[in-house]
Scaffold this motif. Structure first.
Motif, PDB file in Angstrom:
ATOM      1  N   LEU A  83     -61.124  30.096 104.678  1.00 30.03           N
ATOM      2  CA  LEU A  83     -59.535  30.388 104.795  1.00 30.03           C
ATOM      3  C   LEU A  83     -58.796  30.162 103.299  1.00 30.03           C
ATOM      4  N   ASP A  84     -59.068  28.940 102.733  1.00 34.93           N
ATOM      5  CA  ASP A  84     -58.579  28.562 101.588  1.00 34.93           C
ATOM      6  C   ASP A  84     -59.556  27.809 100.669  1.00 34.93           C
ATOM      7  N   HIS A  85     -59.941  28.168  99.740  1.00 41.09           N
ATOM      8  CA  HIS A  85     -61.088  27.662  98.738  1.00 41.09           C
ATOM      9  C   HIS A  85     -60.361  26.375  98.077  1.00 41.09           C
ATOM     10  N   SER A  86     -59.224  26.092  98.068  1.00 37.89           N
ATOM     11  CA  SER A  86     -58.459  25.446  97.137  1.00 37.89           C
ATOM     12  C   SER A  86     -58.063  24.226  97.868  1.00 37.89           C
ATOM     13  N   VAL A  87     -58.391  23.975  98.904  1.00 39.91           N
ATOM     14  CA  VAL A  87     -58.039  22.622  99.821  1.00 39.91           C
ATOM     15  C   VAL A  87     -59.218  21.527  99.343  1.00 39.91           C
ATOM     16  N   SER A  88     -58.669  20.261  98.916  1.00 35.24           N
ATOM     17  CA  SER A  88     -59.710  19.369  98.358  1.00 35.24           C
ATOM     18  C   SER A  88     -59.669  18.308  99.244  1.00 35.24           C
ATOM     19  N   ALA A  89     -60.920  17.553  99.411  1.00 38.26           N
ATOM     20  CA  ALA A  89     -60.976  16.492 100.318  1.00 38.26           C
ATOM     21  C   ALA A  89     -62.139  15.737  99.690  1.00 38.26           C
ATOM     22  N   ARG A  90     -62.258  14.546  99.989  1.00 38.60           N
ATOM     23  CA  ARG A  90     -63.313  13.780  99.506  1.00 38.60           C
ATOM     24  C   ARG A  90     -64.131  13.222 100.592  1.00 38.60           C
ATOM     25  N   TYR A  91     -65.306  13.711 100.741  1.00 42.74           N
ATOM     26  CA  TYR A  91     -66.275  13.241 101.854  1.00 42.74           C
ATOM     27  C   TYR A  91     -67.683  13.167 101.285  1.00 42.74           C
ATOM     28  N   SER A  92     -68.353  12.408 101.871  1.00 34.83           N
ATOM     29  CA  SER A  92     -69.887  12.581 101.493  1.00 34.83           C
ATOM     30  C   SER A  92     -70.899  12.336 102.651  1.00 34.83           C
ATOM     31  N   CYS A  93     -71.197  11.408 103.613  1.00 25.84           N
ATOM     32  CA  CYS A  93     -71.988  11.254 104.490  1.00 25.84           C
ATOM     33  C   CYS A  93     -71.759  11.671 105.899  1.00 25.84           C
ATOM     34  N   ARG A  94     -70.638  12.104 106.251  1.00 25.01           N
ATOM     35  CA  ARG A  94     -70.130  12.701 107.524  1.00 25.01           C
ATOM     36  C   ARG A  94     -70.722  11.665 108.694  1.00 25.01           C
ATOM     37  N   MET A  95     -70.856  10.536 108.475  1.00 23.97           N
ATOM     38  CA  MET A  95     -71.341   9.702 109.469  1.00 23.97           C
ATOM     39  C   MET A  95     -70.576   8.341 109.497  1.00 23.97           C
ATOM     40  N   GLY A  96     -69.420   8.383 109.121  1.00 26.19           N
ATOM     41  CA  GLY A  96     -68.562   7.076 109.039  1.00 26.19           C
ATOM     42  C   GLY A  96     -69.474   5.934 108.367  1.00 26.19           C
ATOM     43  N   ILE A  97     -70.200   6.024 107.323  1.00 25.00           N
ATOM     44  CA  ILE A  97     -70.871   5.187 106.648  1.00 25.00           C
ATOM     45  C   ILE A  97     -70.278   4.894 105.421  1.00 25.00           C
ATOM     46  N   CYS A  98     -70.149   6.126 104.522  1.00 28.21           N
ATOM     47  CA  CYS A  98     -69.645   6.011 103.200  1.00 28.21           C
ATOM     48  C   CYS A  98     -68.101   5.611 103.049  1.00 28.21           C
ATOM     49  N   GLY A  99     -67.195   5.816 104.017  1.00 27.49           N
ATOM     50  CA  GLY A  99     -65.923   5.566 103.741  1.00 27.49           C
ATOM     51  C   GLY A  99     -65.344   6.330 102.855  1.00 27.49           C
ATOM     52  N   SER A 100     -65.538   7.641 102.645  1.00 25.54           N
ATOM     53  CA  SER A 100     -64.769   8.355 101.712  1.00 25.54           C
ATOM     54  C   SER A 100     -63.613   9.266 102.465  1.00 25.54           C
ATOM     55  N   CYS A 101     -63.896   9.700 103.760  1.00 29.71           N
ATOM     56  CA  CYS A 101     -62.897  10.724 104.230  1.00 29.71           C
ATOM     57  C   CYS A 101     -61.762   9.981 104.828  1.00 29.71           C
ATOM     58  N   GLY A 102     -61.252   8.779 104.376  1.00 27.12           N
ATOM     59  CA  GLY A 102     -60.027   8.237 105.032  1.00 27.12           C
ATOM     60  C   GLY A 102     -58.941   9.336 104.853  1.00 27.12           C
ATOM     61  N   MET A 103     -58.046   9.536 106.015  1.00 22.07           N
ATOM     62  CA  MET A 103     -56.918  10.176 106.002  1.00 22.07           C
ATOM     63  C   MET A 103     -55.918  10.003 106.906  1.00 22.07           C
ATOM     64  N   ILE A 104     -54.823  10.315 106.903  1.00 17.84           N
ATOM     65  CA  ILE A 104     -53.823  10.131 107.842  1.00 17.84           C
ATOM     66  C   ILE A 104     -53.851  11.359 108.905  1.00 17.84           C
ATOM     67  N   ILE A 105     -54.321  11.161 109.986  1.00 20.31           N
ATOM     68  CA  ILE A 105     -54.625  12.352 111.110  1.00 20.31           C
ATOM     69  C   ILE A 105     -53.455  11.780 112.028  1.00 20.31           C
ATOM     70  N   ASN A 106     -52.631  12.893 112.256  1.00 25.86           N
ATOM     71  CA  ASN A 106     -51.371  12.828 113.384  1.00 25.86           C
ATOM     72  C   ASN A 106     -50.788  11.385 113.257  1.00 25.86           C
ATOM     73  N   GLY A 107     -50.597  11.029 111.944  1.00 27.55           N
ATOM     74  CA  GLY A 107     -49.734   9.778 111.863  1.00 27.55           C
ATOM     75  C   GLY A 107     -50.424   8.517 111.837  1.00 27.55           C
ATOM     76  N   LYS A 108     -52.009   8.669 112.027  1.00 22.84           N
ATOM     77  CA  LYS A 108     -52.638   7.287 111.833  1.00 22.84           C
ATOM     78  C   LYS A 108     -53.994   7.549 111.025  1.00 22.84           C
ATOM     79  N   GLU A 109     -54.163   6.365 110.271  1.00 24.08           N
ATOM     80  CA  GLU A 109     -55.404   6.355 109.331  1.00 24.08           C
ATOM     81  C   GLU A 109     -56.489   6.489 110.165  1.00 24.08           C
ATOM     82  N   GLN A 110     -57.305   7.439 110.134  1.00 27.00           N
ATOM     83  CA  GLN A 110     -58.922   7.656 110.733  1.00 27.00           C
ATOM     84  C   GLN A 110     -59.572   8.198 109.718  1.00 27.00           C
TER      85      GLN A 110
END
Lengths: 149, 267, 134
Positions: free
Chosen positions: B57-84
């Protein structure tokens, strides 16, 4: 150029989605500010006793009936509720913030529910609620009837 | 059995709307929200949804992520008002048609959903997160029993995702505050029986923006993806500091093992 | 002063306020030096309310203030309250405006306001202890 994304003091009023402790933090802070200003008002009010009986008695009547019958007791009941909450939660915080009645370090296990916010801390919170209802009921009864045992 | 387990796998179950906060520092614009429609399959996480947006849809959306399994701790964001962690949040479990994705609060934003975590790492470094010993080159091992390890073991699970600093109400206004993460790490190293650095850390922990600016709102423990319970660490550290002002804290001496020629190398 | 000492005082004054604060309610209720067991006793015959009795009447309150025991309770309560309140305000404000200069301004302005409130309140207690203003 990056922007600061600070949540700011407005986030005190956004304790949703976290837990009861977060609510109690917001309330403790707000009640503390209210009581601080009440102290200043109370010191000013009681200083009128230096002005003699007529000023004092008319001030007492004014504060009991500021805007018609028994509007003063409503304000006083509000101050009582605020003070009782701040006092009881203050006792709880004195206990738990100094590490008492908290669990020992434990092994986190899925689904990772924090134990420091549960257990005895929860017992204290329930006790706070019960005591708050009892004390404020007695206090409001006295404020409205004015009858002393 | 396999058919039941895989039932619905790969099919589009529903379409949810992602409302993503966008901010580009190169454009002189304020942050704004943009909406994207994302088809959801079973097992899709919020991070998968963001990657779907990025691919289709939109190539310009930026997010930080790495392991995709909850180990690296890169992809913390506020989802529906709570940090997850976005990689651990199932879209279907959220059970909402609208998913609001914000970058973590209390950090400067680099772009879109990418926060600048240098404050977190600076604070973490300031409590000296390593074992401090007087001797420069230890001659023997320091013995630690499993019980002694249990005293701090839970705080070693921290993955430095920085979500506690985003949830913390003190950090929301006080950028000099050390934050739950570094305070819990300070406690972890102080209670380690091999460590001797209590007095070195005291100035940082007991400062005007140290441990006493915590008011136990518990939000940090509530959002911690690893159950580290930083609030517990902060309160225990505070107990330690209060008792220290009356009775000086005695550092635990780790018993030393037999002396060796080289501990670091293979002997 | 180290922050841990200040916050220890904050907790301790909090607990002392609880003790002395509940005592200061007794001055106008159970231990009040009056025979009327009511806060306000009005005379409303002429339409307007006038306070003719009760524990909040001038002479009852004055009897409380002129006793040395109650006077020292009020003075101690005022001391603890002023410390607790203005240290609390200092914490809230220095979390709001962190930084060396702003915190210095906050600390000293809170100290000045606290002293003003303390002197103003102590003035009432001390003057009443010596027999009252008028």
């Amino acid at each position: 150029m990056t922007i600061e994304n600070k949540k700011g003091w407005i986030s005190w009023f956004n304790p949703f989605r976290y837990g009861t402790d977060r609510w109690m933090y917001s309330l403790h802070r707000l009640t503390g500010i209210i009581l601080g200003f009440y102290l200043i008002a109370h010191v000013w009010e009681t200083s009128h006793i230096l002005d003699g009986p007529i000023t004092w008695n008319s001030l007492m009547v004014f504060l009991d009936y500021p805007f018609g019958p028994h509007f003063g007791p409503f304000i006083l009941s509000g101050v009582l509720l605020v003070a009782v909450y701040h006092a009881l939660n203050g006792i709880r915080l004195t206990i738990v913030e100094n590490g008492l009645m908290l669990p020992k370090p434990y092994r986190p296990e899925f689904p990772y529910r924090p134990k420091s916010l549960k257990g005895l801390n929860n017992v204290l919170k329930i006790l706070l609620g019960v005591l708050m209802i009892i004390i404020s009921a007695i206090g409001i009864y006295f404020i409205f009837t004015g009858v002393i045992l | 059995m396999q058919e039941i387990a895989l039932k619905g796998f790969g099919e589009v179950l529903k379409t949810v709307t992602f409302r993503v906060r966008r901010y580009d520092p190169e454009k002189r614009e304020l942050a704004k929200y943009m909406e994207y429609k994302v088809p959801v399959q079973m097992g899709m996480t919020v991070l998968d949804g963001i990657l779907y947006i990025k691919e289709h849809l939109d190539h310009s959306v930026s997010a930080r992520y790495s392991c995709r399994m909850g180990i690296c701790g890169s992809c913390g964001m506020i989802i529906n008002g709570k940090e997850q962690l976005a990689c651990q949040t199932q879209i279907l479990e959220l059970n909402k048609d609208l998913i609001k994705v914000d970058p973590m609060g209390n950090y400067p934003i680099v772009k879109d959903l990418v926060p600048d975590l240098s404050k977190l790492f600076r604070n973490h470094g300031s409590v000296k997160p390593y074992i401090i010993r007087e001797e420069e080159e230890p001659k023997s091992e320091f013995i630690q029993t499993p019980e002694q390890r249990e005293e701090y073991a839970m705080f070693t699970d921290c993955i430095l995702c920085g979500m506690c600093l985003s949830a913390c109400p003190t950090n929301a206004t006080d950028e000099l505050y050390l934050g739950p993460q570094s305070l819990a790490q300070g406690y972890r190293y102080i209670t380690d029986n091999r460590d001797m650095g209590f007095n070195e850390r005291l100035n940082v922990l007991d400062s005007k923006h140290g441990v006493w600016r915590c008011h136990f709102s518990g939000a940090c423990s509530e959002v911690c993806p690893k159950g580290v319970d930083p609030a517990l660490g902060v309160q225990l550290l505070r107990q330690l500091l209060t008792s220290n002002s009356f009775v000086k804290y005695k550092q635990k001496e780790a018993t030393k093992g037999p002396e060796r020629k080289s501990v670091s190398g293979v002997s | 002063m180290r922050e841990s000492r200040i916050m220890f005082l904050q907790y301790m004054t909090g607990l002392l306020i609880l003790v002395f604060g509940s005592m200061h309610f007794l001055a106008i209720s159970a231990l009040a030096p009056t025979s009327d067991k009511i806060l306000y006793l009005y005379n409303s015959s002429s339409g307007a309310h006038t306070l003719i009795g009760g524990t909040l009447n001038y002479y009852s309150v004055k009897a409380v203030y002129t006793s040395l025991a109650w006077g020292s309770v009020f003075e101690l309560l005022l001391t603890f309250l002023v410390f607790h309140v203005f240290n609390g305000f200092r914490v809230i404000l220095s979390e709001q405006f962190p930084g060396g200069t702003s915190e210095k301004i906050i600390t000293y302005s809170m100290l000045i306001v606290a002293l003003i409130i303390f002197i103003y309140g102590s003035n009432t207690i001390v003057v009443m202890l010596n027999g009252g203003g008028i």
